[in-house]
Motif scaffolding. Sequence first.
Motif, mmCIF file in Angstrom:
data_model
loop_
_atom_site.group_PDB
_atom_site.id
_atom_site.type_symbol
_atom_site.label_atom_id
_atom_site.label_comp_id
_atom_site.label_asym_id
_atom_site.label_seq_id
_atom_site.Cartn_x
_atom_site.Cartn_y
_atom_site.Cartn_z
ATOM 1 N N GLY A 288 31.665 71.538 0.730
ATOM 2 C CA GLY A 288 30.390 71.896 0.059
ATOM 3 C C GLY A 288 30.096 71.264 -0.963
ATOM 4 N N LEU B 222 25.917 73.780 1.602
ATOM 5 C CA LEU B 222 26.244 72.645 2.560
ATOM 6 C C LEU B 222 26.281 71.308 2.214
ATOM 7 C CD1 LEU B 222 25.187 73.961 5.844
ATOM 8 C CD2 LEU B 222 27.245 74.203 5.005
ATOM 9 N N SER C 217 31.241 72.198 4.388
ATOM 10 C CA SER C 217 31.476 73.738 4.305
ATOM 11 C C SER C 217 32.835 73.973 3.433
ATOM 12 C CB SER C 217 31.501 74.240 5.430
ATOM 13 O OG SER C 217 31.734 75.833 5.453
#
Length: 135
Positions: A42, A48, A14
């Motif tokens: 990410g 993600l 992330s």
Amino acid sequence: MTGGPVGIVLVSHSAAVASAVAELARGLAGGGPSAPIVAAGGDPGGGLGTSSELIAEAAREADRGAGVALLVDLGSAVLTVKALLAEGDELPEGSRLVDAPFVEGAIAALVTASAGGDLDAVEAAAAEAYTYRKE
């Protein structure tokens, strides 16, 4: 290896998590000059995942000639960093995957790198965070 401080790259699935941990580490590392700490979270589209391109770019940004410590959050991030290290030319010389807790390890790594610790000292400080007790 010579040059400035050890650089640190935080690899998370992330972007928000990687950026928040970098910000937290900077805030808790105290005042004064800080070693470079760069978030690589990410996928390139903002979702993600992990991206070898984003990780390599972050490592180049963090590199000051003293090595780069890469801390990761979860399994596939480990695999992505290991693949980059195996390729040999994607990451700066002296880049190293560091086995450490993501948050506590990032803080310990940044404090140690900012104090002038070499890559071995940064890795040891980050790994030692596994022993921090919370009771």
